[in-house]
Scaffold this active site. Structure first.
Site, PDB file in Angstrom:
ATOM      1  N   ASN A   1      21.663 -10.304 -38.062  1.00 48.31           N
ATOM      2  CA  ASN A   1      20.094 -10.245 -38.064  1.00 48.31           C
ATOM      3  C   ASN A   1      19.578  -8.856 -38.680  1.00 48.31           C
ATOM      4  OD1 ASN A   1      20.968  -7.649 -36.367  1.00 48.31           O
ATOM      5  ND2 ASN A   1      22.531  -8.688 -35.233  1.00 48.31           N
ATOM      6  N   ARG A   2      18.299  -9.369 -38.111  1.00 51.89           N
ATOM      7  CA  ARG A   2      17.215  -8.241 -38.861  1.00 51.89           C
ATOM      8  C   ARG A   2      17.396  -6.489 -38.585  1.00 51.89           C
ATOM      9  NH1 ARG A   2      12.697 -10.795 -41.294  1.00 51.89           N
ATOM     10  NH2 ARG A   2      13.079 -13.155 -40.052  1.00 51.89           N
TER      11      ARG A   2
END
Length: 400
Positions: A203-204
């Site tokens: 994920n970011r």
């Protein structure tokens, strides 16, 4: 009342030391100001004398009869250097003592806190980095510079934090820390769920907010353990660092380190799903073959599992803070989903972020809403991630 030595070295940020001096005096502390010789180019001694109520000099040979460079250090409960220029850091790291301030730094056995301020290139120079590392190894507490506008048109890391923020960070040294004697466990970063030896689902998350929370808890006097999953920023000094990778790794690490903690802050961005199987070799892209189908299975809900487990385990934290990265849709707003998650998770506090490609993840700033299970009115937090972290830490300190 504490006896504080406020050292001031010669940089444009010296004007902020005047504001810090006023705050320290308003808090009832005795403050002796020791400027370096060139500080007078920015702020005059008369200003420091008027606000401190004490004589001010940078000369070793003033007040020789009291052996000033030894007396001030011996009597101090705390020595601050705000701002600390690259030159001052280099002298302190080398043990030089060519003026009253550097002599006092050698003579004191009190805690020493330095707040560096300089241009980004100077702060990131290997010599400065080595000097800071040396000072930290000797027990000097270095307040990380802020990121923002510098002298002229420059912007970046190297800005002196605001006086109010510096005062918050020295509370532990003044015996006023809101989390003194408490143990806090923080998770940060994003988990990675392996597909094969090369690829993963991720994920970011950069880990910036979790690292800021660990810093803020440390500055509030807590003994902090940070479980880090793939940070894009360095972990703060003065905390115990535990490494984890996947959601299953993080689940194991949390349950291994949560017993005996007073607070658990679950900030890590944990993948909801992982591949059902991990290929032993790199998945190949072959001509004439379709793309592989990847079956996913649910990861454990670490936050919910800890909340449930503490019903039968008195050693698990009594105060648990969750984080929810949410997006709104046609069925509800970010806060609607946040309130529903607070009810289902069972934690005492939930910090809700609206996320997106240009929001929260990887950014230097954050906007969040803190929700409370006991019905207390929600609290908004906005600003840099360390500013948001301090608001969260103050709120949980009130809840313990």
């Amino acid at each position: 009342m504490k006896r504080i030595v406020l050292g001031v070295s010669a940089g444009i940020a010296a004007y902020k030391s005047v504001l810090l001096l006023r705050l320290l005096r308003e808090a009832g502390h005795h403050v002796d100001v020791i400027p370096t010789a060139n500080v007078a180019r920015f702020v005059g001694n008369a200003t420091f004398e008027a606000l401190s109520g004490n004589p001010v000099t940078s000369e070793v040979f003033d007040a020789v009869d009291t052996v000033n460079h030894v007396r001030l250090g011996q009597q101090a409960d705390l020595v601050l250097v705000v701002p600390a220029t690259a030159d001052l850091l280099a002298k302190a790291a080398s043990g030089l003592a060519d003026d009253l301030l550097t002599g006092t730094l050698l003579a004191t056995r009190a805690p020493v806190v330095m707040a560096p301020a300089m241009h980004t290139e100077m702060w990131q120079h290997p010599a400065t980095e080595a000097n800071v590392a040396m000072l930290r190894s000797r027990g000097v507490h270095i307040i990380e510079p802020a990121v923002g506008r510098l002298t002229g048109q420059d912007s970046g890391p190297g800005r002196l934090p605001e006086p109010e923020q510096i005062l918050e960070q020295i509370q532990v040294h003044l015996g006023e820390a809101v989390l003194a004697g408490r143990k806090v466990l923080v998770t940060a970063g994003g988990t990675r769920e392996p597909l094969d030896p090369v690829r993963y689902l991720g994920n970011r998350s950069s880990g910036r907010q979790g690292v800021a929370l660990a810093r803020a808890a440390r500055d509030a006097g807590a003994e902090v353990t940070l479980i880090a999953t793939h940070l894009e920023v360095p972990a703060p000094h003065g905390v115990q660092l535990i490494q984890a990778s996947s959601a299953l790794d993080l689940h194991e690490a949390v349950f291994a380190h949560a017993p005996g903690q007073d607070v658990l802050i679950m900030n890590a961005a944990v993948a909801d799903f992982r591949p059902a199987s991990i290929e032993s070799a790199k998945i190949k892209k072959r001509d004439g073959h379709s793309a592989p189908l990847i079956e996913l299975v649910r990861n454990p809900d670490i936050l919910a599992d800890v909340v449930t487990a503490r019903d039968t385990d008195p050693l698990l934290p009594r105060l648990i803070v969750g984080f929810a990265a949410e997006t709104g849709d046609g069925e509800g707003s970010v806060l609607d989903y946040g309130r529903a998650k607070l009810a289902t998770k069972g934690c005492e506090m939930l910090v809700v972020n609206e996320v997106g490609a240009a929001k929260t993840f990887g950014a230097e700033t954050n906007e969040a809403t803190i929700l409370f299970a006991d019905g207390k009115a929600a609290v908004n937090a906005a600003g840099s991630k360390i500013e948001v972290a301090r608001i969260v830490i103050n709120q949980l300190a009130n809840a313990i």
